[in-house]
Enzyme design. Structure first.
Site, PDB file in Angstrom:
ATOM      1  N   LYS A 189      13.319 -27.134   3.927  1.00  0.00           N
ATOM      2  CA  LYS A 189      14.608 -27.320   4.618  1.00  0.00           C
ATOM      3  C   LYS A 189      15.297 -28.566   4.066  1.00  0.00           C
ATOM      4  O   LYS A 189      14.667 -29.611   3.894  1.00  0.00           O
ATOM      5  CB  LYS A 189      14.389 -27.490   6.135  1.00  0.00           C
ATOM      6  CG  LYS A 189      13.954 -26.201   6.820  1.00  0.00           C
ATOM      7  CD  LYS A 189      13.801 -26.410   8.314  1.00  0.00           C
ATOM      8  CE  LYS A 189      13.150 -25.218   8.979  1.00  0.00           C
ATOM      9  NZ  LYS A 189      14.063 -24.300   9.633  1.00  0.00           N
ATOM     10  N   ASP A 195       0.666 -22.334  15.534  1.00  0.00           N
ATOM     11  CA  ASP A 195       1.878 -21.779  14.914  1.00  0.00           C
ATOM     12  C   ASP A 195       2.841 -22.870  14.448  1.00  0.00           C
ATOM     13  O   ASP A 195       3.483 -22.734  13.411  1.00  0.00           O
ATOM     14  CB  ASP A 195       2.570 -20.875  15.950  1.00  0.00           C
ATOM     15  CG  ASP A 195       3.680 -20.018  15.345  1.00  0.00           C
ATOM     16  OD1 ASP A 195       3.477 -19.507  14.216  1.00  0.00           O
ATOM     17  OD2 ASP A 195       4.741 -19.865  15.980  1.00  0.00           O
ATOM     18  N   HIS A 216       4.014 -27.287  10.644  1.00  0.00           N
ATOM     19  CA  HIS A 216       5.372 -27.844  10.574  1.00  0.00           C
ATOM     20  C   HIS A 216       5.480 -29.253  11.186  1.00  0.00           C
ATOM     21  O   HIS A 216       6.026 -30.168  10.579  1.00  0.00           O
ATOM     22  CB  HIS A 216       6.373 -26.942  11.303  1.00  0.00           C
ATOM     23  CG  HIS A 216       6.350 -25.511  10.852  1.00  0.00           C
ATOM     24  ND1 HIS A 216       6.165 -25.143   9.548  1.00  0.00           N
ATOM     25  CD2 HIS A 216       6.490 -24.338  11.540  1.00  0.00           C
ATOM     26  CE1 HIS A 216       6.209 -23.814   9.443  1.00  0.00           C
ATOM     27  NE2 HIS A 216       6.399 -23.303  10.644  1.00  0.00           N
ATOM     28  N   LYS A 267       1.586 -19.050   5.288  1.00  0.00           N
ATOM     29  CA  LYS A 267       0.844 -19.506   6.450  1.00  0.00           C
ATOM     30  C   LYS A 267       0.623 -18.329   7.407  1.00  0.00           C
ATOM     31  O   LYS A 267       1.388 -17.363   7.296  1.00  0.00           O
ATOM     32  CB  LYS A 267       1.559 -20.672   7.129  1.00  0.00           C
ATOM     33  CG  LYS A 267       2.712 -20.252   8.067  1.00  0.00           C
ATOM     34  CD  LYS A 267       3.307 -21.437   8.760  1.00  0.00           C
ATOM     35  CE  LYS A 267       2.972 -21.514  10.216  1.00  0.00           C
ATOM     36  NZ  LYS A 267       3.687 -20.622  11.119  1.00  0.00           N
ATOM     37  N   HIS A 280       7.495 -23.444   5.267  1.00  0.00           N
ATOM     38  CA  HIS A 280       8.930 -23.339   4.972  1.00  0.00           C
ATOM     39  C   HIS A 280       9.731 -24.551   5.476  1.00  0.00           C
ATOM     40  O   HIS A 280      10.814 -24.827   4.998  1.00  0.00           O
ATOM     41  CB  HIS A 280       9.509 -22.002   5.455  1.00  0.00           C
ATOM     42  CG  HIS A 280       9.789 -21.943   6.933  1.00  0.00           C
ATOM     43  ND1 HIS A 280       8.811 -21.695   7.864  1.00  0.00           N
ATOM     44  CD2 HIS A 280      10.933 -22.101   7.645  1.00  0.00           C
ATOM     45  CE1 HIS A 280       9.346 -21.708   9.073  1.00  0.00           C
ATOM     46  NE2 HIS A 280      10.639 -21.946   8.975  1.00  0.00           N
ATOM     47  N   LYS A 329       8.508 -22.244  22.890  1.00  0.00           N
ATOM     48  CA  LYS A 329       9.328 -21.033  22.796  1.00  0.00           C
ATOM     49  C   LYS A 329      10.012 -20.821  24.140  1.00  0.00           C
ATOM     50  O   LYS A 329       9.548 -21.297  25.173  1.00  0.00           O
ATOM     51  CB  LYS A 329       8.438 -19.825  22.491  1.00  0.00           C
ATOM     52  CG  LYS A 329       7.781 -19.897  21.114  1.00  0.00           C
ATOM     53  CD  LYS A 329       8.078 -18.653  20.310  1.00  0.00           C
ATOM     54  CE  LYS A 329       7.433 -18.669  18.956  1.00  0.00           C
ATOM     55  NZ  LYS A 329       8.345 -18.901  17.847  1.00  0.00           N
ATOM     56  N   ARG A 369       0.827  -1.221   0.000  1.00  0.00           N
ATOM     57  CA  ARG A 369       0.000   0.000   0.000  1.00  0.00           C
ATOM     58  C   ARG A 369       0.855   1.262   0.000  1.00  0.00           C
ATOM     59  O   ARG A 369       0.420   2.314  -0.435  1.00  0.00           O
ATOM     60  CB  ARG A 369      -0.871   0.028   1.263  1.00  0.00           C
ATOM     61  CG  ARG A 369      -2.078  -0.860   1.160  1.00  0.00           C
ATOM     62  CD  ARG A 369      -2.940  -0.646   2.375  1.00  0.00           C
ATOM     63  NE  ARG A 369      -3.707   0.589   2.202  1.00  0.00           N
ATOM     64  CZ  ARG A 369      -5.000   0.677   2.423  1.00  0.00           C
ATOM     65  NH1 ARG A 369      -5.676  -0.355   2.824  1.00  0.00           N
ATOM     66  NH2 ARG A 369      -5.639   1.818   2.258  1.00  0.00           N
TER      67      ARG A 369
HETATM   68  C1  BG6 Z   1       7.294 -20.018  11.917  1.00  0.00           C
HETATM   69  C2  BG6 Z   1       6.604 -19.654  13.205  1.00  0.00           C
HETATM   70  O1  BG6 Z   1       6.387 -20.650  11.040  1.00  0.00           O
HETATM   71  O2  BG6 Z   1       8.361 -20.918  12.205  1.00  0.00           O
HETATM   72  C3  BG6 Z   1       7.593 -19.030  14.177  1.00  0.00           C
HETATM   73  O3  BG6 Z   1       5.566 -18.720  12.917  1.00  0.00           O
HETATM   74  C4  BG6 Z   1       8.764 -19.947  14.397  1.00  0.00           C
HETATM   75  O4  BG6 Z   1       6.969 -18.755  15.439  1.00  0.00           O
HETATM   76  C5  BG6 Z   1       9.357 -20.358  13.064  1.00  0.00           C
HETATM   77  O5  BG6 Z   1       9.740 -19.233  15.160  1.00  0.00           O
HETATM   78  C6  BG6 Z   1      10.417 -21.412  13.254  1.00  0.00           C
HETATM   79  O6  BG6 Z   1      11.090 -21.589  12.047  1.00  0.00           O
HETATM   80  P1  BG6 Z   1      12.610 -22.055  12.033  1.00  0.00           P
HETATM   81  O7  BG6 Z   1      12.908 -22.243  10.577  1.00  0.00           O
HETATM   82  O8  BG6 Z   1      13.386 -20.955  12.673  1.00  0.00           O
HETATM   83  O9  BG6 Z   1      12.649 -23.318  12.819  1.00  0.00           O
END
Ligand code: BG6
Length: 465
Positions: free
Chosen positions: A173, A226, A231, A139, A169, A327, A43
């Protein structure tokens, strides 16, 4: 690789600056980026020169060994267009800028999912949903099964599933992609990969980071949405799925989906027994979660989840999968541990296959070997395979290149996400109604004691690192 037009929605956002542009730059440096155009949009009322200035100040710092001259060359291929996603006119301008000749258009939605549907509708209005257009969706895709289905169904009005690239993502990896190869091409593991030889499997993803500047997002999300819904369930699927005879995108995605469908549904009784949620509290120099920025007073959001999951699959009957993520943990790592069964007569002498996904890409097989000397005693030693490599491709670089090439193998099919949400939903519901307690753990620790009890109860333990 064919040429491309890469259009980025949300080009001034954090993800764009930290990951997307650095990955495009790296692909350019690595010589993988075909000649094409990058159109950055958001924007903000920048012109191209102003945007490049902003980009250089915010994105370059995330690139290791950025070479100024190369960066300049790279940014020459970027132009900027200010777009209001609700305004049809702006999409006409985008269409005009792209022109009619492009055969390979990739549109990356690095924006909040609430804007996905409007953006798709407006793109379709100007014809940017033809077969040569692919969209990459970031996501989180929804907050629960219903919202995920709504997004999927709305988008399906304009785009065919073959055009949609839902990013996770973790699937980009190197260490996670290796899971497939490890399983598919090592008959020694293939023959042991079942309930007859495996007693239990652990999947752990720990982060030392807290919620940092993402308090508002995280407080509405929590660790289950999350990390687990996407993941961790994807890792679980890759570990437990049947290896398809063909390793093409469709077969891999179908195999993951079939496996996810076998997750044993969780009811309240099960959740009370097999699901742990917890929040970190102040410890040493670390703040507690509740005093981090932008966290609601008395928030019940979990920063740690531990689950004993089971599969209704003959291959995995009675093999528990213990998963945990948190975390502000004592260490940052992701690992899968396969615990092989021992013979009755050798009760305590099990072998473990430890697949470390990060920070190291390393596989070790824990073996019992003879102690040196005039003894027949034995000790545990690890056979270690170190797959670290300084030039490992980063997930976003790989995934963007895959999308440009039209390879969906490392992207989620809509059904995978929906099945994962269907499994997670009862837990969210249970927590919303506060049917099970929210435990706590000291920031910088290994998590709540309840997560140790979860596994100990079955006579097992987490592999210590
Ligand atoms: C993200 C989450 O999808 O993955 C984050 O939203 C998290 O909270 C992150 O920290 C972890 O990714 P990686 O590649 O650092 O393990």
């Amino acid at each position: 690789m064919q040429g491309f037009d890469f259009i980025l929605f949300g080009a001034t956002g954090d993800l764009a600056m930290r990951k997307i542009f650095p990955s495009l730059y790296q692909a350019y440096i690595d010589g993988f980026l075909p000649s094409g155009r990058i159109i950055a949009t958001s924007r903000s009322a920048f012109n191209t020169a102003q945007f490049i200035e902003e980009l250089s100040s915010k994105s370059k710092i995330h690139i290791k060994n950025c070479i100024d001259k190369k960066w300049e060359e790279f940014t020459c291929g970027i132009s900027y267009l200010s777009i209001n996603l609700n305004d049809e006119k702006d999409f006409n301008a985008l269409k005009e800028k792209i022109g009619n000749k492009s055969q390979n258009i990739v549109i990356y939605f690095s924006i909040s999912p609430e804007f996905f549907m409007q953006a798709c509708k407006n793109l379709a209005l100007v014809g940017l949903n033809q077969a040569e257009v692919k969209i990459i969706l970031e996501k989180p895709l929804g907050m629960d099964l219903r919202s995920c289905q709504t997004i999927n169904n709305e988008i399906a009005k304009y785009y065919d599933e073959k055009q949609i690239y839902r990013i996770d993502h973790y699937l980009g990896k190197e260490s996670i992609q290796n899971l497939l190869i490890l399983r598919a091409f090592n008959p020694v593991f293939a023959s042991l990969w079942n309930r007859e030889y495996i007693s239990y499997i652990e999947i752990s993803v720990f982060e030392t980071l807290g919620v940092e500047s993402r308090g508002e997002f995280y407080d509405n999300t929590g660790a289950l949405r999350d990390m687990v819904q996407n993941h961790i369930l994807q890792i679980l699927a890759l570990v437990a799925m049947k290896i398809p005879s063909n390793l093409d995108a469709e077969s891999i995605r179908r195999a993951k989906l079939e496996l996810l469908k076998t997750l044993k549904p969780l009811d309240d009784e099960n959740i009370a027994k097999n699901v742990i949620r917890a929040q970190y509290i102040k410890s040493g120099n670390f703040k507690g979660y509740l005093t981090e920025d932008n966290i609601k007073e008395n928030s019940q959001t979990e920063t740690f989840v531990g689950i004993k999951a089971e599969l209704l699959d003959d291959n995995w009957k009675d093999v528990p999968f213990y998963i945990r993520t948190g975390k502000r943990m004592a260490d940052s790592f992701a690992q899968i541990v396969i615990h092989f069964k021992s013979k009755e007569s050798l009760k305590s002498h099990c072998n473990k296959l430890i697949i470390c996904l990060q920070p190291d890409n390393q596989i070790s097989l824990n073996l019992n070997v003879k102690k040196n000397g005039k003894t027949m005693e034995y000790e545990e030693k690890d056979l270690i395979l170190n797959l670290n490599n300084a030039s490992i491709m980063q997930p976003y670089e790989r995934l963007i290149l895959d999308a440009i090439e039209g390879n969906q193998a490392s992207f989620n099919h809509k059904e995978e996400l929906e099945v994962a949400w269907a499994w997670v939903d009862p837990i969210l519901e249970n927590w919303k109604e506060r049917k099970t307690p929210l435990y706590s753990y000291p920031a910088g620790s290994l998590g709540p004691k309840e997560s140790f009890e979860l596994i100990k109860r079955d006579g097992y333990e987490w592999h210590s690192f």
